[in-house]
Every structure is written in structure tokens, then in C-alpha cells.
Design an enzyme around this catalytic site. Structure first.
Site, PDB file in Angstrom:
ATOM      1  N   ALA A 269      43.908  38.842  17.075  1.00  0.00           N
ATOM      2  CA  ALA A 269      45.243  38.405  16.670  1.00  0.00           C
ATOM      3  C   ALA A 269      45.666  37.299  17.627  1.00  0.00           C
ATOM      4  O   ALA A 269      45.213  37.260  18.781  1.00  0.00           O
ATOM      5  CB  ALA A 269      46.219  39.573  16.762  1.00  0.00           C
TER       6      ALA A 269
ATOM      7  N   GLY B  28      41.646  41.909  16.346  1.00  0.00           N
ATOM      8  CA  GLY B  28      41.847  41.707  14.903  1.00  0.00           C
ATOM      9  C   GLY B  28      40.632  41.082  14.230  1.00  0.00           C
ATOM     10  O   GLY B  28      40.403  41.296  13.033  1.00  0.00           O
TER      11      GLY B  28
ATOM     12  N   GLU C 276      38.459  43.923  13.543  1.00  0.00           N
ATOM     13  CA  GLU C 276      39.077  44.711  12.457  1.00  0.00           C
ATOM     14  C   GLU C 276      38.898  44.023  11.104  1.00  0.00           C
ATOM     15  O   GLU C 276      38.728  44.688  10.088  1.00  0.00           O
ATOM     16  CB  GLU C 276      40.563  44.937  12.770  1.00  0.00           C
ATOM     17  CG  GLU C 276      40.739  45.918  13.937  1.00  0.00           C
ATOM     18  CD  GLU C 276      42.162  45.934  14.480  1.00  0.00           C
ATOM     19  OE1 GLU C 276      42.630  44.870  14.937  1.00  0.00           O
ATOM     20  OE2 GLU C 276      42.802  46.989  14.430  1.00  0.00           O
TER      21      GLU C 276
ATOM     22  N   GLU D   1      42.060  45.664  22.974  1.00  0.00           N
ATOM     23  CA  GLU D   1      43.528  45.710  23.016  1.00  0.00           C
ATOM     24  C   GLU D   1      44.093  46.394  24.248  1.00  0.00           C
ATOM     25  O   GLU D   1      45.144  46.011  24.752  1.00  0.00           O
ATOM     26  CB  GLU D   1      44.079  46.380  21.741  1.00  0.00           C
ATOM     27  CG  GLU D   1      43.987  45.528  20.476  1.00  0.00           C
ATOM     28  CD  GLU D   1      42.651  45.630  19.765  1.00  0.00           C
ATOM     29  OE1 GLU D   1      41.716  46.251  20.310  1.00  0.00           O
ATOM     30  OE2 GLU D   1      42.525  45.097  18.651  1.00  0.00           O
TER      31      GLU D   1
HETATM   32  N1  COA Z   1      44.900  34.383  20.561  1.00  0.00           N
HETATM   33  C1  COA Z   1      45.321  33.141  20.802  1.00  0.00           C
HETATM   34  N2  COA Z   1      44.530  32.207  21.370  1.00  0.00           N
HETATM   35  C2  COA Z   1      43.279  32.556  21.694  1.00  0.00           C
HETATM   36  C3  COA Z   1      42.782  33.844  21.463  1.00  0.00           C
HETATM   37  C4  COA Z   1      43.655  34.783  20.867  1.00  0.00           C
HETATM   38  N3  COA Z   1      43.262  36.036  20.562  1.00  0.00           N
HETATM   39  N4  COA Z   1      41.491  33.904  21.890  1.00  0.00           N
HETATM   40  C5  COA Z   1      41.213  32.679  22.371  1.00  0.00           C
HETATM   41  N5  COA Z   1      42.276  31.866  22.248  1.00  0.00           N
HETATM   42  C6  COA Z   1      42.399  30.459  22.648  1.00  0.00           C
HETATM   43  C7  COA Z   1      42.508  30.319  24.150  1.00  0.00           C
HETATM   44  O1  COA Z   1      43.856  30.521  24.566  1.00  0.00           O
HETATM   45  C8  COA Z   1      42.040  28.902  24.323  1.00  0.00           C
HETATM   46  O2  COA Z   1      43.086  28.019  23.941  1.00  0.00           O
HETATM   47  P1  COA Z   1      43.465  26.753  24.874  1.00  0.00           P
HETATM   48  O3  COA Z   1      42.223  25.904  24.885  1.00  0.00           O
HETATM   49  O4  COA Z   1      44.602  26.114  24.142  1.00  0.00           O
HETATM   50  O5  COA Z   1      43.811  27.314  26.213  1.00  0.00           O
HETATM   51  C9  COA Z   1      40.947  28.770  23.263  1.00  0.00           C
HETATM   52  O6  COA Z   1      41.204  29.767  22.309  1.00  0.00           O
HETATM   53  C10 COA Z   1      39.551  28.993  23.823  1.00  0.00           C
HETATM   54  O7  COA Z   1      39.524  30.255  24.460  1.00  0.00           O
HETATM   55  P2  COA Z   1      39.001  30.488  25.958  1.00  0.00           P
HETATM   56  O8  COA Z   1      39.585  31.762  26.460  1.00  0.00           O
HETATM   57  O9  COA Z   1      39.227  29.263  26.795  1.00  0.00           O
HETATM   58  O10 COA Z   1      37.431  30.637  25.699  1.00  0.00           O
HETATM   59  P3  COA Z   1      36.381  31.395  26.618  1.00  0.00           P
HETATM   60  O11 COA Z   1      35.035  31.054  26.081  1.00  0.00           O
HETATM   61  O12 COA Z   1      36.644  31.168  28.052  1.00  0.00           O
HETATM   62  O13 COA Z   1      36.646  32.979  26.357  1.00  0.00           O
HETATM   63  C11 COA Z   1      37.068  34.900  24.958  1.00  0.00           C
HETATM   64  C12 COA Z   1      36.403  33.507  25.066  1.00  0.00           C
HETATM   65  C13 COA Z   1      36.916  35.375  23.525  1.00  0.00           C
HETATM   66  C14 COA Z   1      36.357  35.880  25.905  1.00  0.00           C
HETATM   67  C15 COA Z   1      38.556  34.793  25.345  1.00  0.00           C
HETATM   68  O14 COA Z   1      39.126  33.719  24.613  1.00  0.00           O
HETATM   69  C16 COA Z   1      39.357  36.028  25.075  1.00  0.00           C
HETATM   70  O15 COA Z   1      39.258  37.004  25.787  1.00  0.00           O
HETATM   71  N6  COA Z   1      40.206  36.000  24.011  1.00  0.00           N
HETATM   72  C17 COA Z   1      41.118  37.070  23.712  1.00  0.00           C
HETATM   73  C18 COA Z   1      40.371  38.241  23.121  1.00  0.00           C
HETATM   74  C19 COA Z   1      41.344  39.378  22.819  1.00  0.00           C
HETATM   75  O16 COA Z   1      41.874  40.011  23.701  1.00  0.00           O
HETATM   76  N7  COA Z   1      41.544  39.653  21.531  1.00  0.00           N
HETATM   77  C20 COA Z   1      42.388  40.710  21.089  1.00  0.00           C
HETATM   78  C21 COA Z   1      43.727  40.187  20.744  1.00  0.00           C
HETATM   79  S1  COA Z   1      44.775  41.511  20.140  1.00  0.00           S
END
Ligand code: COA
Length: 260
Positions: A66, A111, A114, A134
Site C-alpha cells: 500500500a 498490499g 495481498e 506490516e
Molecule cells: N509506498 C510508497 N512508496 C513506496 C513504497 C510504498 N509501499 N515502497 C517503495 N516506495 C517508494 C520509495 O519511497 C521510493 O520513492 P522515492 O524515490 O520517491 O524516495 C521508491 O519507491 C523506491 O523505493 P526504495 O525504498 O528507494 O527502493 P529500495 O530498493 O531501496 O527498497 C523495498 C525496496 C521494497 C525494500 C523498500 O522500498 C520497502 O521496504 N518498501 C516498503 C515495503 C512495505 O513496507 N510495504 C508494506 C506497506 S503496508
């Protein structure tokens, strides 16, 4: 129709939806749910779409969850609505009476995971990672993760994934039955489309009736389910495809199904 967050591609008798916010790792925002909801209606109203594939744009993510920026604004009341809206859209997707297949091309977190659970079949690329992280954000899964994941991988594995919040890789997802097959990233979509074409060459009314019965099995008692199966069995026995399939077998030739 052009979508802001998705690419919708209609092939001969199936469609491909590509989640398309690659700069945000295809995170699911409100607009994406609106777009997905619209696509589901379009598919329901298009009898010529007999299977649906979901994938993500880019080489890194199916969907990283999400949209945390939108999520951050939630309080006790709006959080419930946030969860309900995504849940309703995913439930509508899961209830489609055609096979819905996720081609998971990278991160499927929160999400995003999911959304794959709401699909009927999951194929993954070798670099895919599945997780419900989460708890790391101080929340729980809100789009069906606590309900669908244990139904797919069992309570114990789902409990581990959800309470620890650590992602699993594609091979582990395969071992625990979360994904049906793992392919190299550059072959994932092609292999998924080959699979779709292979079953669409068969009696598509029968395929759809089988999906209908299988989905019903998740909600009905065994006696109700058996009764529903017999009802649909009778209906498919009334189709041209049934006559053609059984006659072709008896005449020792390949069936020429017409989907009627
Ligand atoms: N919501 C909003 N933005 C997100 C996102 C999310 N769930 N997941 C990634 N992004 C965005 C980042 O903020 C970043 O944006 P920016 O360039 O404007 O700062 C971009 O996507 C790239 O993500 P980044 O974190 O820099 O990539 P990474 O390769 O270093 O890490 C992940 C990848 C997937 C490990 C990391 O993005 C992450 O942990 N995301 C969240 C996962 C999560 O907790 N999901 C559950 C949500 S309920």
C-alpha cells in the site's frame, strides 16, 4: 480507456494488467485501486476476456505494498475505510469467474503480496520476494493477508510471515505452495502467457465453470459444494463444447472448441 496507474492490454481472448508506478515500486495508491476496480468491471462486461494476467512494470517490483504516504495520513476511522476499500477491490478480483494469474516480477510486499493472494494462481520470477511486513510499520495486513495467506500456505507459515514480517524468496514461496512455478525474470510473462493460451485452447466454458466451483469450495460446506458442482456439471453437459469434446474423443480426433 487510458488509466493513470495501470496499463490494460487486451490480447485475443485474455488481458494483461500491468501495475504502472515503477518509480514508487508500483505501490498501491487510491488511484490504482480506482483503476483496478474499473478494470474488473470491464472484464466482467467483456465475455471475450477469458483469463486475466496481473504483473508489475519494471524489473524490481510487482508491488511494494500500500502507498505508505497515503497510509501515514490514516487515523482510527479512516484506517478502517482504507482497509475496506482495498479489500473490496481485491475480493471483486478474486471472485472473477475466469482464471486470474499473478506474474510476480519482483517485490510483492504488504498490499502487493495481498494482491497476489487475491489472484487464483501465482507464478514468480527468480528475483521475486513475498512478504507481509506490516508489523514493521505498526499495523497489520489490511487487504486480506490474515485471511487468504493461511488458506494458501497454512496457519503456521502465515503466522510466521505475518508476525515476523520478514520476506521470503521465490524458492521458499514455491516450497510452501505460495507460488505455482518460478521462472527467470525475462521468461516470466512469456511462460505465463503460454500457460494461459494452453488452457484457453480447451473448452473455455468448462474452464470458467471449474473456476466457479473451485472458488465456491472456499466458502461452502462439502455437501453444499458437491451440490453446486453437480448443478454446474449439468449446465456444461448442455453446451456445444461438451458435445464436441466427447464426440472428438470417440472419433479419435482433436476437439475444436467454440466456447458455446
Ligand atoms: N509506498 C510508497 N512508496 C513506496 C513504497 C510504498 N509501499 N515502497 C517503495 N516506495 C517508494 C520509495 O519511497 C521510493 O520513492 P522515492 O524515490 O520517491 O524516495 C521508491 O519507491 C523506491 O523505493 P526504495 O525504498 O528507494 O527502493 P529500495 O530498493 O531501496 O527498497 C523495498 C525496496 C521494497 C525494500 C523498500 O522500498 C520497502 O521496504 N518498501 C516498503 C515495503 C512495505 O513496507 N510495504 C508494506 C506497506 S503496508
Amino acid at each position: 480507456m487510458e488509466y493513470q496507474t495501470l496499463i490494460f492490454e487486451k490480447k485475443e481472448n485474455y488481458a494483461i494488467v500491468t501495475l504502472n508506478r515503477p518509480d514508487k515500486l508500483n505501490a498501491l495508491n487510491k488511484q490504482m485501486f480506482d483503476d483496478l476496480n474499473d478494470v474488473i468491471t470491464k472484464v466482467q462486461l467483456s465475455p471475450d476476456i477469458k483469463a486475466l494476467i496481473l504483473t508489475g512494470s519494471g524489473e524490481k517490483a510487482f508491488a511494494a505494498g500500500a502507498d505508505i504516504k497515503e497510509l501515514n495520513a490514516c487515523d482510527k476511522y479512516s484506517g478502517k475505510l482504507f482497509s475496506e476499500y482495498g479489500s473490496v477491490v481485491m475480493q471483486r478480483l478474486s471472485e472473477l469467474k475466469i482464471p486470474v494469474i499473478a506474474a510476480v516480477n519482483g517485490f510483492a510486499l504488504g498490499g502487493g503480496c495481498e494482491l497476489t493472494l487475491a489472484c487464483h494462481i501465482r507464478f514468480a520470477s527468480e528475483n521475486a520476494k513475498f512478504g507481509q511486513p506490516e508489523v514493521n510499520l505498526g499495523i497489520i495486513p489490511g487487504y486480506g493477508g490474515t485471511q487468504r495467506l493461511p488458506r494458501i500456505v497454512g496457519l503456521s507459515k502465515a503466522m510466521e510471515m505475518i508476525i515476523a514480517g520478514n520476506p521470503i524468496d521465490a524458492q521458499e514461496a514455491y516450497r510452501c505452495g505460495l507460488v505455482n512455478a518460478v521462472f527467470p525474470l525475462n521468461e516470466l510473462l512469456q511462460k505465463t502467457e503460454e500457460f494461459v493460451k494452453s488452457f484457453l485452447a480447451k473448452g473455455t466454458i468448462a474452464v470458467s465453470a471449474a473456476v466457479d466451483c473451485l472458488l465456491a469450495s472456499q466458502n461452502l460446506s462439502i455437501m453444499e459444494g458437491l451440490s453446486y458442482e453437480s448443478k454446474l456439471f449439468g449446465e456444461v453437459c448442455g453446451t456445444e463444447d461438451f458435445k464436441e469434446g466427447t464426440t472428438a474423443f470417440l472419433e479419435k480426433r482433436k476437439a475444436n472448441f467454440k466456447g458455446n
